[in-house]
Design a protein around this motif. Structure first.
Motif, PDB file in Angstrom:
ATOM      1  N   GLN A 120      43.129  82.001 154.279  1.00 39.31           N
ATOM      2  CA  GLN A 120      44.474  81.552 154.647  1.00 39.31           C
ATOM      3  C   GLN A 120      45.332  81.313 153.411  1.00 39.31           C
ATOM      4  O   GLN A 120      46.524  81.632 153.388  1.00 39.31           O
ATOM      5  N   GLY A 121      44.723  80.752 152.375  1.00 39.77           N
ATOM      6  CA  GLY A 121      45.451  80.539 151.129  1.00 39.77           C
ATOM      7  C   GLY A 121      45.893  81.845 150.493  1.00 39.77           C
ATOM      8  O   GLY A 121      47.027  81.965 150.005  1.00 39.77           O
ATOM      9  N   VAL A 122      45.009  82.834 150.508  1.00 39.20           N
ATOM     10  CA  VAL A 122      45.353  84.152 149.962  1.00 39.20           C
ATOM     11  C   VAL A 122      46.518  84.762 150.747  1.00 39.20           C
ATOM     12  O   VAL A 122      47.463  85.323 150.162  1.00 39.20           O
ATOM     13  N   ALA A 123      46.462  84.649 152.075  1.00 39.81           N
ATOM     14  CA  ALA A 123      47.508  85.238 152.911  1.00 39.81           C
ATOM     15  C   ALA A 123      48.878  84.638 152.607  1.00 39.81           C
ATOM     16  O   ALA A 123      49.864  85.376 152.429  1.00 39.81           O
ATOM     17  N   VAL A 124      48.984  83.318 152.523  1.00 46.87           N
ATOM     18  CA  VAL A 124      50.302  82.715 152.306  1.00 46.87           C
ATOM     19  C   VAL A 124      50.761  82.894 150.857  1.00 46.87           C
ATOM     20  O   VAL A 124      51.970  82.976 150.597  1.00 46.87           O
ATOM     21  N   MET A 125      49.832  82.985 149.916  1.00 49.12           N
ATOM     22  CA  MET A 125      50.242  83.280 148.537  1.00 49.12           C
ATOM     23  C   MET A 125      50.872  84.665 148.453  1.00 49.12           C
ATOM     24  O   MET A 125      51.891  84.867 147.772  1.00 49.12           O
ATOM     25  N   LEU A 126      50.293  85.637 149.156  1.00 44.99           N
ATOM     26  CA  LEU A 126      50.875  86.977 149.176  1.00 44.99           C
ATOM     27  C   LEU A 126      52.200  86.997 149.943  1.00 44.99           C
ATOM     28  O   LEU A 126      53.079  87.812 149.647  1.00 44.99           O
ATOM     29  N   MET A 127      52.357  86.089 150.913  1.00 40.94           N
ATOM     30  CA  MET A 127      53.664  85.956 151.572  1.00 40.94           C
ATOM     31  C   MET A 127      54.721  85.486 150.575  1.00 40.94           C
ATOM     32  O   MET A 127      55.883  85.920 150.620  1.00 40.94           O
TER      33      MET A 127
END
Length: 441
Positions: A120-127
């Motif tokens: 989840q952290g990776v996903a929002v960082m890429l957002m």
């Protein structure tokens, strides 16, 4: 099993745990082995910390509010906003049907939760990277793709969290730790809303969303680190059934059990309260020219809607969950029809941020009622023999229909955001009528 839950914990931590949990009952363990009971004070605070952090992360990158506002700020077509809630909810629900049995086969399951939180952290960082580099439809596609990855990670988290909680925290303490986590995260959400409302951020632009998403990523990674410290004992690996297989075997319940089929229809119609949320955000973002004051007010409204209405809906659900579903559907339906009519009359663009926050608050109250009412109705309607099958079938059907519900984004793109809100309001009213025709559970 009754033993001391504090004998292996540091004296100060054990004392704080006993103060929070209650003087005498804090030393009582139920439904967990002695080895887990000894570590319970430490595990209690690790659960509290990790769950609080993950709930804060949810609000910092809320699909129904923050991401919807971000899409509007990036100039993405309205169709993309319509898929935010369906992907977030269905993407988190459907994986649970596939992975629950696989997770059950592992004696130590906390690492699944850790992996999900990191994901989840990776996903929002890429957002956040997307917000800085893309605009329009390209940004919309990227954020939806990353949200799907986020939701899949969330689904793994959801399965693992229930299992690990059941292995490490006694039966009489599980609600306490989750309640404290929700409360702490709620206060953090209110603080964020106040900051965005009072701070002078008009020149910050997309940088505000980048900061929110980066903070959300950091919070989830910190949450994973905290959860990794749990003292989880190896557990049983047998008895893990496949929820999807159970759902497919039991799908005939939809027409064989008329009351259950009627409930699923009502739940499907009332999911319109969730689908409508991003469209209210788009309308507010457009009417107030992307004012961060309005965003802050709507974040405040989100926190207050749940905090103030959930206890009331909960008590009334115990009296009549059917009545709660009727009231929630009527509120959402009347609100949506009224807002659509105001918009078609040219008045929606003249409303200020306070009015939109109030509208969002009322819709949030309605949505909270639907969530509590339908959960209570299902539990009360089902028996011990049918509860698992009812849950699996209803979750599978709703998971599929949520994805179909994303098509309301295309409605908003072709006919206007107001028309999408109007159509969803009609579904809410139909849901209220369907609930009125249901028997009391």
């Amino acid at each position: 099993m009754t033993t001391s839950s504090s004998q292996n914990a540091p004296r100060s931590l054990a004392g704080l745990y006993e103060t929070i949990a209650g003087d005498e009952d804090a030393r009582v363990c139920k439904d967990i082995p002695e080895s887990a009971c000894n570590a319970q004070p430490v595990n209690f605070f690790l659960h509290l910390g990790s769950n609080t952090l993950s709930k804060i992360g949810d609000e910092l990158a809320s699909a129904r509010l923050v991401l919807a506002w971000l899409l509007g700020a990036l100039g993405a077509p309205a169709a993309f906003a319509g898929f935010l809630v369906p992907i977030r909810e269905s993407g988190a629900l459907m994986p649970q049907l596939f992975v629950a049995a696989a997770i059950r086969r592992r004696p130590v399951r906390k690492w699944f939760w850790v992996a999900g939180s990191v994901g989840q952290g990776v996903a929002v960082m890429l957002m956040a990277v997307t917000a800085m580099t893309l605009e329009g439809a390209a940004a919309g596609w990227a954020i939806l793709g990353l949200l799907a990855f986020f939701a899949l990670s969330r689904g793994v988290n959801s399965v693992a969290s229930k299992d690990v909680l059941g292995k490490t925290i006694a039966k009489t303490r599980r609600g306490t730790v989750m309640g404290y986590a929700a409360s702490a995260a709620g206060f953090a959400t209110l603080a964020l809303g106040l900051y965005l409302t009072l701070a002078d951020l008009q020149g910050a632009g997309i940088g505000v969303f980048v900061a929110l998403l980066v903070a959300a990523a950091g919070v989830w990674w910190l949450s994973a680190l905290v959860f990794a410290g749990l003292r989880e004992q190896p557990g049983a690996t047998e008895g893990g059934g496949n929820a999807l297989a159970e759902a497919l075997r039991s799908i005939s319940l939809l027409w064989q059990d008329r009351n259950f089929g009627h409930f699923v229809l009502t739940r499907a119609l009332l999911m319109s309260t969730a689908l409508a949320l991003p469209f209210y955000v788009l309308l507010a973002e457009s009417a107030t020219s992307g004012s961060f004051v309005t965003l802050g007010l709507m974040i405040l409204a989100t926190g207050l809607a749940s905090a103030l209405s959930a206890p009331v809906w909960g008590r009334n659900s115990d009296r009549s969950s059917r009545g709660v579903l009727i009231a929630s559907g009527l509120i959402a339906g009347a609100l949506g029809v009224g807002l659509a009519l105001l918009s078609w009359a040219g008045r929606a663009q003249t409303l200020d941020g306070w009015v939109y926050a109030a509208l969002f608050f009322v819709l949030g109250v309605s949505h909270a009622g639907v969530r509590l009412g339908r959960k209570t109705y299902l539990v009360d309607m089902a028996t011990a023999e049918t509860r698992a099958a009812f849950t699996a079938v209803s979750n599978t059907v709703i998971g599929v229909l949520l994805l179909v519900g994303g098509l309301f984004g295309l409605v908003a793109q072709l006919a206007g955001t107001e028309f999408a809100i109007f159509m969803l309001a009609l579904f809410s009213l139909a849901g209220a009528f369907s609930a009125w025709r249901m028997p009391e559970a």
